[in-house]
Write a protein that holds these residues in place. Structure first.
Motif, PDB file in Angstrom:
ATOM      1  N   PHE A 110     -27.234  49.689 119.547  1.00  0.00           N
ATOM      2  CA  PHE A 110     -26.858  50.898 118.805  1.00  0.00           C
ATOM      3  C   PHE A 110     -26.320  50.516 117.426  1.00  0.00           C
ATOM      4  CE2 PHE A 110     -23.823  54.469 117.960  1.00  0.00           C
ATOM      5  CZ  PHE A 110     -24.775  55.478 117.872  1.00  0.00           C
ATOM      6  N   SER A 111     -25.527  49.456 117.364  1.00  0.00           N
ATOM      7  CA  SER A 111     -24.996  48.974 116.085  1.00  0.00           C
ATOM      8  C   SER A 111     -26.129  48.570 115.160  1.00  0.00           C
ATOM      9  CB  SER A 111     -24.066  47.773 116.314  1.00  0.00           C
ATOM     10  OG  SER A 111     -22.964  48.122 117.118  1.00  0.00           O
ATOM     11  N   LYS A 112     -27.129  47.903 115.730  1.00  0.00           N
ATOM     12  CA  LYS A 112     -28.267  47.458 114.942  1.00  0.00           C
ATOM     13  C   LYS A 112     -29.059  48.661 114.425  1.00  0.00           C
ATOM     14  CE  LYS A 112     -30.412  43.892 116.545  1.00  0.00           C
ATOM     15  NZ  LYS A 112     -31.330  43.019 117.344  1.00  0.00           N
ATOM     16  N   ALA A 113     -29.194  49.683 115.260  1.00  0.00           N
ATOM     17  CA  ALA A 113     -29.910  50.893 114.842  1.00  0.00           C
ATOM     18  C   ALA A 113     -29.182  51.578 113.690  1.00  0.00           C
ATOM     19  CB  ALA A 113     -30.066  51.851 116.017  1.00  0.00           C
ATOM     20  N   LEU A 114     -27.850  51.649 113.770  1.00  0.00           N
ATOM     21  CA  LEU A 114     -27.070  52.235 112.677  1.00  0.00           C
ATOM     22  C   LEU A 114     -27.224  51.400 111.411  1.00  0.00           C
ATOM     23  CD1 LEU A 114     -23.718  53.191 114.476  1.00  0.00           C
ATOM     24  CD2 LEU A 114     -25.507  54.752 113.703  1.00  0.00           C
ATOM     25  N   ALA A 115     -27.194  50.089 111.579  1.00  0.00           N
ATOM     26  CA  ALA A 115     -27.305  49.192 110.426  1.00  0.00           C
ATOM     27  C   ALA A 115     -28.648  49.329 109.728  1.00  0.00           C
ATOM     28  CB  ALA A 115     -27.090  47.746 110.874  1.00  0.00           C
ATOM     29  N   SER A 116     -29.676  49.721 110.481  1.00  0.00           N
ATOM     30  CA  SER A 116     -31.008  49.844 109.895  1.00  0.00           C
ATOM     31  C   SER A 116     -31.096  50.997 108.906  1.00  0.00           C
ATOM     32  CB  SER A 116     -32.051  50.030 111.000  1.00  0.00           C
ATOM     33  OG  SER A 116     -31.940  51.312 111.593  1.00  0.00           O
ATOM     34  N   LEU A 117     -30.083  51.852 108.861  1.00  0.00           N
ATOM     35  CA  LEU A 117     -30.065  52.977 107.935  1.00  0.00           C
ATOM     36  C   LEU A 117     -29.548  52.598 106.556  1.00  0.00           C
ATOM     37  CD1 LEU A 117     -28.548  55.677 110.335  1.00  0.00           C
ATOM     38  CD2 LEU A 117     -30.933  55.493 109.614  1.00  0.00           C
ATOM     39  N   ALA A 118     -29.146  51.344 106.378  1.00  0.00           N
ATOM     40  CA  ALA A 118     -28.507  50.986 105.110  1.00  0.00           C
ATOM     41  C   ALA A 118     -28.725  49.516 104.769  1.00  0.00           C
ATOM     42  CB  ALA A 118     -27.004  51.283 105.201  1.00  0.00           C
ATOM     43  N   GLU A 119     -28.286  49.150 103.582  1.00  0.00           N
ATOM     44  CA  GLU A 119     -28.317  47.752 103.153  1.00  0.00           C
ATOM     45  C   GLU A 119     -26.907  47.183 103.016  1.00  0.00           C
ATOM     46  OE1 GLU A 119     -30.760  47.692  99.565  1.00  0.00           O
ATOM     47  OE2 GLU A 119     -32.235  46.574 100.758  1.00  0.00           O
ATOM     48  N   ILE A 120     -25.938  48.066 102.840  1.00  0.00           N
ATOM     49  CA  ILE A 120     -24.535  47.649 102.701  1.00  0.00           C
ATOM     50  C   ILE A 120     -23.679  48.586 103.544  1.00  0.00           C
ATOM     51  CG2 ILE A 120     -22.568  47.370 101.140  1.00  0.00           C
ATOM     52  CD1 ILE A 120     -24.543  46.827  98.895  1.00  0.00           C
ATOM     53  N   TYR A 121     -22.701  48.033 104.234  1.00  0.00           N
ATOM     54  CA  TYR A 121     -21.790  48.823 105.062  1.00  0.00           C
ATOM     55  C   TYR A 121     -20.427  48.905 104.378  1.00  0.00           C
ATOM     56  CZ  TYR A 121     -18.523  49.812 108.915  1.00  0.00           C
ATOM     57  OH  TYR A 121     -17.533  50.333 109.705  1.00  0.00           O
ATOM     58  N   VAL A 122     -19.952  50.116 104.140  1.00  0.00           N
ATOM     59  CA  VAL A 122     -18.635  50.339 103.545  1.00  0.00           C
ATOM     60  C   VAL A 122     -17.786  51.120 104.538  1.00  0.00           C
ATOM     61  CG1 VAL A 122     -17.325  51.322 101.632  1.00  0.00           C
ATOM     62  CG2 VAL A 122     -19.630  50.420 101.230  1.00  0.00           C
ATOM     63  N   ASN A 123     -16.708  50.527 105.004  1.00  0.00           N
ATOM     64  CA  ASN A 123     -15.794  51.214 105.916  1.00  0.00           C
ATOM     65  C   ASN A 123     -14.602  51.722 105.123  1.00  0.00           C
ATOM     66  OD1 ASN A 123     -14.137  52.155 107.916  1.00  0.00           O
ATOM     67  ND2 ASN A 123     -14.039  50.248 109.078  1.00  0.00           N
ATOM     68  N   ASP A 124     -14.445  53.028 105.079  1.00  0.00           N
ATOM     69  CA  ASP A 124     -13.297  53.595 104.384  1.00  0.00           C
ATOM     70  C   ASP A 124     -12.497  54.501 105.311  1.00  0.00           C
ATOM     71  OD1 ASP A 124     -11.832  53.462 102.063  1.00  0.00           O
ATOM     72  OD2 ASP A 124     -12.726  55.249 101.173  1.00  0.00           O
ATOM     73  N   ALA A 125     -12.658  54.287 106.622  1.00  0.00           N
ATOM     74  CA  ALA A 125     -11.980  55.114 107.620  1.00  0.00           C
ATOM     75  C   ALA A 125     -10.826  54.329 108.242  1.00  0.00           C
ATOM     76  CB  ALA A 125     -12.968  55.562 108.696  1.00  0.00           C
ATOM     77  N   PHE A 126      -9.703  54.290 107.551  1.00  0.00           N
ATOM     78  CA  PHE A 126      -8.545  53.555 108.073  1.00  0.00           C
ATOM     79  C   PHE A 126      -8.072  54.144 109.395  1.00  0.00           C
ATOM     80  CE2 PHE A 126      -3.928  52.808 108.404  1.00  0.00           C
ATOM     81  CZ  PHE A 126      -3.936  51.417 108.404  1.00  0.00           C
ATOM     82  N   GLY A 127      -8.210  55.448 109.550  1.00  0.00           N
ATOM     83  CA  GLY A 127      -7.737  56.118 110.756  1.00  0.00           C
ATOM     84  C   GLY A 127      -8.421  55.661 112.029  1.00  0.00           C
TER      85      GLY A 127
END
Length: 376
Positions: A110-127
Motif C-alpha cells: 500500500f505504501s508503494k502504491a501511494l508512493a507511485s503517485l509522486a516523485e517527492i514525499y512531503v510530510n507536513d502533518a505533525f498531528g
C-alpha cells in the motif's frame, strides 16, 4: 486491488505527465476514524470544498467523487485521475487513507502504491507524526522524503524549548490523569525550573499528601508514584506546584452546585472540577518572569463556564509572560482547543497542531513520522 500493478501503471502515467512539462500535486488526508462517518459522499467533501476555495486551479480531481459516481470502474479510477492530472497539471485530493486497513498496518504494498503517485514525499502533518502508518512513514521508504514548513516550526519551537530553553523554564500540566502524563513529567523533571500541576491529575497528588479528595478523580494505583515525583522534584531543586484551593461541584454536570475550599478540606461528597482563586494567583506568580512556558492540559473542566476560570487565568498569565518576552508553547489537543476557545491563540508564541504527537515529543520519544524524514 493489485497494488503492484497499480504501482507500475501509475509510474507510466506520472512519467507521461512529467514529460509534457505538467505540474501536479497529490494531497493525502487521514481525517477522522472510518467508523465515525456515515455518508460516503461526506467523507472528504468539506476538505475538498475548502481546497477548491483556497487553491483554485485547472485540473482538480477528487478520487472520492470519481469512485462514488463510477464505482463499477473503481480499479481504474486512480490511474485515470493521475493520468489526467499529470496531463493538464493540478492537484488531487485522495480519499481518507484510513478507510484502507492497509494504511494503519503500514502495509509495504500500500505504501508503494501511494508512493507511485509522486516523485517527492512531503510530510507536513505533525498531528499524525507519532503514528507509524503507510502515509506517515511507509511512503518514505520509496521516495525522497522531507518535512514541510509546519513540521519544521513544531520541531524548532518544541524541540528548542526542551533542548535550549530561555530560562527560567516553566511547565504547566493539566488534564484528567497522572497516568497520561507520567512520561512527560519524568522527562520535564530533568529540564524545568518550575513544574505546575492542575486539572484532574492534581487530586492524585493530593491523595499522596494525605488529603481527602472526596469524589474527585483519583488514580489510587498512582499515589505512590505521585509521592516519588514530588520527592524527586525536591531533590532536583525543581519548584513543584499543585493547587492550594479548588472549585468543587456537587455532581459532575454543568449546572451543579459550586463551592471553593482549600485543598486539604475537600468534603467527602464533593468533587474538584477546577483550581480555586488562590491557586490562580499562585500559578500566575510562578508564570510571571518565565523565559519559556510549556503548557499542556486545562486546569479544570474548561468547557463548562463555572469551571473555566482556572484555565482562563493561566491563559492570561501565559499571554502576559509572552508579552513580556517569554517563549510560550501550547501543546495540542485540549490545551490548544481551550486557548482557541478563549481567544488567546494570537497571544502565544506557538500553538501546536499535534495532541498525541506533542505529548509524545514532550516525553522525549522519537516520532516515527519525523524519524523517517530526519534520516533522508
Amino acid at each position: 486491488m493489485n497494488f503492484g500493478f497499480q504501482f507500475f501503471f501509475n509510474s507510466i502515467l506520472l512519467g507521461v505527465g512529467l514529460a509534457m512539462d505538467a505540474f501536479s500535486v497529490s494531497l493525502a488526508n487521514g481525517l477522522n476514524e472510518p467508523k465515525m462517518t456515515k455518508g460516503k459522499m461526506a467523507k472528504v467533501a468539506g476538505i475538498f470544498a475548502g481546497f477548491q476555495f483556497l487553491m483554485p486551479m485547472i485540473g482538480w480531481f477528487c478520487v472520492t467523487t470519481l469512485l462514488e459516481l463510477f464505482s463499477a470502474f473503481e480499479p481504474l479510477i486512480p490511474w485515470i485521475a493521475l493520468g489526467l492530472l499529470g496531463y493538464i497539471g493540478g492537484k488531487m485530493l485522495l480519499e481518507n487513507l484510513r478507510f484502507h486497513k492497509e494504511e494503519e498496518k503500514n502495509d509495504p504494498e500500500f505504501s508503494k502504491a501511494l508512493a507511485s503517485l509522486a516523485e517527492i514525499y512531503v510530510n507536513d502533518a505533525f498531528g499524525s507524526a507519532h503514528r507509524a502508518h503507510s502515509s506517515t512513514t511507509g511512503v518514505a521508504d520509496y521516495l525522497p522524503a522531507v518535512g514541510g514548513f509546519l513540521i519544521r516550526k513544531e520541531l524548532e519551537y518544541i524541540g528548542g524549548a526542551l533542548e535550549s530553553p530561555k530560562r527560567p523554564l516553566v511547565a504547566i500540566l493539566g488534564g484528567a490523569k497522572v497516568s497520561d502524563k507520567i512520561g512527560v513529567i519524568t522527562n520535564l523533571m530533568e529540564k524545568v525550573d518550575t513544574l505546575i500541576v492542575g486539572g484532574g491529575m492534581a487530586y492524585t497528588f493530593f491523595a499522596a499528601k494525605g488529603y481527602s479528595v472526596g469524589t474527585s478523580i483519583c488514580e489510587e494505583d498512582k499515589i505512590e508514584m505521585a509521592k516519588e515525583m514530588m520527592a524527586a522534584a525536591e531533590a532536583k531543586g525543581v519548584k513543584f506546584l499543585i493547587p492550594v484551593d479548588n472549585r468543587l461541584g456537587k455532581e459532575y454536570k454543568e449546572d451543579t452546585d459550586v463551592m471553593v475550599v482549600d485543598s486539604d478540606s475537600i468534603p467527602d461528597d464533593w468533587m474538584g472540577l477546577d483550581i480555586g482563586p488562590k491557586t490562580e494567583e499562585l500559578f500566575a506568580d510562578a508564570i510571571k518572569g518565565a523565559g519559556t512556558v510549556i503548557w499542556n492540559g486545562p486546569m479544570g473542566v474548561s468547557e463548562w463556564d463555572q469551571f473555566a476560570s482556572g484555565t482562563i487565568s493561566v491563559a492570561k498569565a501565559v499571554a502576559a509572560a509572552t508579552d513580556a518576552g517569554a517563549v510560550s508553547i501550547i501543546g495540542g489537543g485540549d490545551s490548544a482547543a481551550a486557548v482557541k476557545k478563549l481567544g488567546f491563540n494570537d497571544k502565544m508564541t506557538h500553538v501546536s497542531t499535534g495532541g498525541g504527537a506533542s505529548l509524545e515529543f514532550l516525553e522525549g520519544k522519537d516520532l516515527p513520522g519525523i524519524a523517517c524524514i530526519a534520516t533522508k
